[in-house]
Design an enzyme around this catalytic site. Structure first.
Site, mmCIF file in Angstrom:
data_model
loop_
_atom_site.group_PDB
_atom_site.id
_atom_site.type_symbol
_atom_site.label_atom_id
_atom_site.label_comp_id
_atom_site.label_asym_id
_atom_site.label_seq_id
_atom_site.Cartn_x
_atom_site.Cartn_y
_atom_site.Cartn_z
ATOM 1 C CG ASP A 30 -2.161 0.833 1.002
ATOM 2 O OD1 ASP A 30 -3.251 0.256 0.924
ATOM 3 O OD2 ASP A 30 -2.032 2.076 0.872
ATOM 4 C CE LYS A 35 -5.593 0.848 4.428
ATOM 5 N NZ LYS A 35 -6.214 0.974 3.116
ATOM 6 C CG LEU A 153 -14.937 -9.179 -0.950
ATOM 7 C CD1 LEU A 153 -15.346 -8.014 -0.061
ATOM 8 C CD2 LEU A 153 -13.532 -9.606 -0.631
ATOM 9 C CE LYS A 204 -18.081 -6.321 -8.287
ATOM 10 N NZ LYS A 204 -17.108 -6.359 -7.259
ATOM 11 C CG LEU A 250 -35.962 -11.062 -3.384
ATOM 12 C CD1 LEU A 250 -36.884 -12.256 -3.651
ATOM 13 C CD2 LEU A 250 -36.319 -9.919 -4.350
ATOM 14 C CB ALA A 252 -38.685 -4.212 1.324
ATOM 15 N N GLY A 253 -36.432 -2.205 2.325
ATOM 16 C CA GLY A 253 -35.921 -1.358 3.400
ATOM 17 C C GLY A 253 -35.711 0.060 2.929
ATOM 18 C CB CYS A 260 -20.201 -2.072 -4.200
ATOM 19 S SG CYS A 260 -18.719 -2.408 -3.246
HETATM 20 C C1 UGA Z 1 -21.829 -5.820 -2.959
HETATM 21 C C2 UGA Z 1 -22.078 -7.221 -3.561
HETATM 22 O O1 UGA Z 1 -23.078 -7.902 -2.791
HETATM 23 C C3 UGA Z 1 -20.786 -8.036 -3.592
HETATM 24 O O2 UGA Z 1 -21.027 -9.282 -4.233
HETATM 25 C C4 UGA Z 1 -19.717 -7.250 -4.357
HETATM 26 O O3 UGA Z 1 -18.484 -7.945 -4.362
HETATM 27 C C5 UGA Z 1 -19.520 -5.908 -3.685
HETATM 28 O O4 UGA Z 1 -20.767 -5.183 -3.691
HETATM 29 C C6 UGA Z 1 -18.477 -5.145 -4.461
HETATM 30 O O5 UGA Z 1 -18.748 -4.750 -5.590
HETATM 31 O O6 UGA Z 1 -17.344 -5.015 -3.980
HETATM 32 P P1 UGA Z 1 -21.571 -4.844 -0.473
HETATM 33 O O7 UGA Z 1 -21.740 -3.501 -1.113
HETATM 34 O O8 UGA Z 1 -20.437 -5.067 0.449
HETATM 35 O O9 UGA Z 1 -21.448 -5.997 -1.586
HETATM 36 O O10 UGA Z 1 -22.887 -5.163 0.379
HETATM 37 P P2 UGA Z 1 -24.284 -5.877 0.085
HETATM 38 O O11 UGA Z 1 -24.459 -6.946 1.082
HETATM 39 O O12 UGA Z 1 -24.449 -6.234 -1.324
HETATM 40 O O13 UGA Z 1 -25.323 -4.693 0.440
HETATM 41 C C7 UGA Z 1 -25.398 -3.512 -0.344
HETATM 42 C C8 UGA Z 1 -26.557 -2.651 0.104
HETATM 43 O O14 UGA Z 1 -27.798 -3.269 -0.226
HETATM 44 C C9 UGA Z 1 -26.619 -2.368 1.597
HETATM 45 O O15 UGA Z 1 -26.941 -1.012 1.801
HETATM 46 C C10 UGA Z 1 -27.732 -3.258 2.094
HETATM 47 O O16 UGA Z 1 -28.394 -2.739 3.221
HETATM 48 C C11 UGA Z 1 -28.663 -3.265 0.892
HETATM 49 N N1 UGA Z 1 -29.520 -4.472 0.806
HETATM 50 C C12 UGA Z 1 -28.976 -5.693 0.612
HETATM 51 C C13 UGA Z 1 -30.904 -4.325 0.875
HETATM 52 O O17 UGA Z 1 -31.436 -3.202 1.049
HETATM 53 N N2 UGA Z 1 -31.685 -5.430 0.769
HETATM 54 C C14 UGA Z 1 -31.170 -6.674 0.578
HETATM 55 O O18 UGA Z 1 -31.962 -7.636 0.474
HETATM 56 C C15 UGA Z 1 -29.781 -6.807 0.500
#
Ligand code: UGA
Length: 432
Positions: A30, A35, A153, A204, A250, A252-253, A260
């Site tokens: 890095d 860091k 991930l 991706k 799936l 909702a929220g 990402c």
């Molecule tokens: C996401 C993808 O899930 C990963 O596969 C990907 O590698 C990553 O982006 C990336 O591009 O690096 P991440 O952003 O860490 O991962 O988190 P998620 O678990 O996908 O959640 C993203 C957002 O969606 C959060 O704000 C979460 O609260 C929301 N979410 C998720 C919902 O509102 N409802 C759901 O059912 C799932």
């Protein structure tokens, strides 16, 4: 194998630690000297469940080390992974300058054949540019291959996702680096898909956009559920059991946030536009996501009426559970909008309070509360903004007594509406 990872953010650090865990010898590079010092002294700059033990164990075993020298990393490995940020630009495209400068640094350091692997999320066709750059800047004219190996991930579950991946995608221009890449991933026992580089890069963006689309879809359904008296969780369970649809993503929220989905959607829309396609479907995904927050805020103002001089307790600041990451967090946006309307806030998050303080400065209008059960003290209402499972254990009896009136806005559907009503709450959630 001897591997180098450039960039020790969420992706780079977790990938490096997991590669070491399965027996590879890993150098993490890095350019942030502070860091690197922190990592060398045993500190971990991010909160990610299980990561601290993983790093400690592999450093102790001599399989993982940290340096700020790209040359050191390149000299000491056969495969160099690029895992640096690709931040969004105001027009929705991505800033690829970190990738470009790392490609130049690798090129300058290369004296023998290397496989250069891009793990950062990049628009389709970036691999070609990386290859051109390396060729141009490698004075030693060393041979190399560029590979696209996107990461899937999720923050908060990163170690688990990396150790047990659904699939590994390897995008190549020739077959030469394939055997070595298969060897890197052999210990993970996951299906490996070998594609051309452009397809790997597209996989991706297409995967993240599809997941975001799933979330917006269920959020749109939540609007219909509210209007018709149905329950979005039951609808999600009912459609999710269809194996062609699946229950995950799936929920909702308040909508999706983080570093990402929002960025990748904008980038994918932008690159599609450059390639001559108007990806209107994804624009609608963005619109639904933004509207979801507006609708939730309207529920708050419809109930509390004037927010000026109201005190609101907010549970959750991270963009999702199990992380301290607050980048583009819906919870932070919610707080900002409540503050803008004149409310004062008492906020709590199990892990993200330090990072949140950089955005929401503590002051007369915002108090950070260490104990989640004390958040409701003296408030007019309570809001759940992040899906931390621990919030389900909130002392509801204490909260009910500490509030002016027991009102809970649950932006993540953590509680059961009927139970809450029986306990005497005015309870508003999403799509139920
Ligand atoms: C996401 C993808 O899930 C990963 O596969 C990907 O590698 C990553 O982006 C990336 O591009 O690096 P991440 O952003 O860490 O991962 O988190 P998620 O678990 O996908 O959640 C993203 C957002 O969606 C959060 O704000 C979460 O609260 C929301 N979410 C998720 C919902 O509102 N409802 C759901 O059912 C799932």
């Amino acid at each position: 194998m001897k591997l180098t990872i450039i960039g020790t953010g969420y992706v780079g650090l977790v990938t490096g630690a997991c590669f070491a865990e399965v027996g590879h010898h890993v150098t993490c590079v890095d350019n942030n000297a502070e860091k690197v010092k922190l990592l060398q002294s045993g500190g971990i700059p991010i909160y990610e469940p299980g990561l601290d033990e993983l790093v400690a164990r592999n450093v102790a075993a001599g399989r993982l080390r940290f340096t700020h020298s790209t040359k050191d990393g390149v000299d000491n490995s056969d495969i160099v992974f690029i895992a640096v940020p690709t931040p969004p630009q105001p027009d929705g495209s991505v800033d690829l300058s970190f990738i470009e400068s790392v490609a130049r640094e690798i090129a300058a350091a290369m004296t023998s054949y290397k496989i250069v692997v891009d793990k950062s999320t990049v628009p389709v066709k970036t691999g070609d540019k990386v290859a051109e750059t390396i060729k141009r800047y490698c004075k030693a004219h060393a041979d190399f291959d560029v590979v696209s190996n996107p990461e899937f991930l999720r923050e908060g579950f990163a170690v688990e996702d990396l150790m047990k991946p659904d699939r590994i995608v390897i995008g190549v221009r020739t077959q030469r680096p394939v055997a070595a890449m298969r060897e890197v991933y052999a210990p993970f026992n996951a299906p490996i898909i070998v594609t051309d580089i452009n397809s790997a890069e597209l996989i991706k963006h297409a995967a993240n956009s599809f997941l975001a689309l799933k979330i917006s879809y269920i959020n749109a359904i939540s609007v219909i559920c509210e209007a018709s008296g149905a329950n979005v969780i039951e609808v999600a369970n009912g459609i999710g059991l269809d194996a062609r649809i699946g229950r995950r993503f799936l929920d909702a929220g308040l909508g999706f946030g983080g570093s990402c989905f929002p960025k990748d959607l904008s980038a994918f829309i932008k690159i599609s536009e450059q390639l001559g396609y108007d990806f209107a479907l994804l624009k609608e995904v963005q619109r639904i996501n933004a509207a979801q927050m507006d609708r939730f805020l309207k529920k708050i103002t419809d109930t509390l009426w004037v927010l000026k001089d109201k005190k609101i307790g907010v549970l959750g600041l991270a963009f999702k559970q199990n992380t301290d990451d607050v980048r583009l967090s819906p919870a932070i946006e919610l707080c900002q909008r409540l503050l803008k309307d004149g409310a004062s806030l008492r906020v709590h998050d199990p892990k993200a309070m330090d990072k949140a303080k950089d955005i929401l400065k503590p002051g007369p209008a915002i108090t950070y509360v260490e104990d989640m059960n004390a958040v409701a003290d003296g408030c007019d209402a309570l809001v759940v903004a992040t899906e931390w499972p621990v919030f389900k254990k909130l002392d509801l009896d204490r909260a009910r007594k500490s509030l002016t009136h027991p009102i809970l806005f649950d932006g993540r559907n953590l509680f059961d509406p009927q139970e809450m009503e029986q306990l005497g709450w005015i309870y508003k959630s999403v799509g139920r």
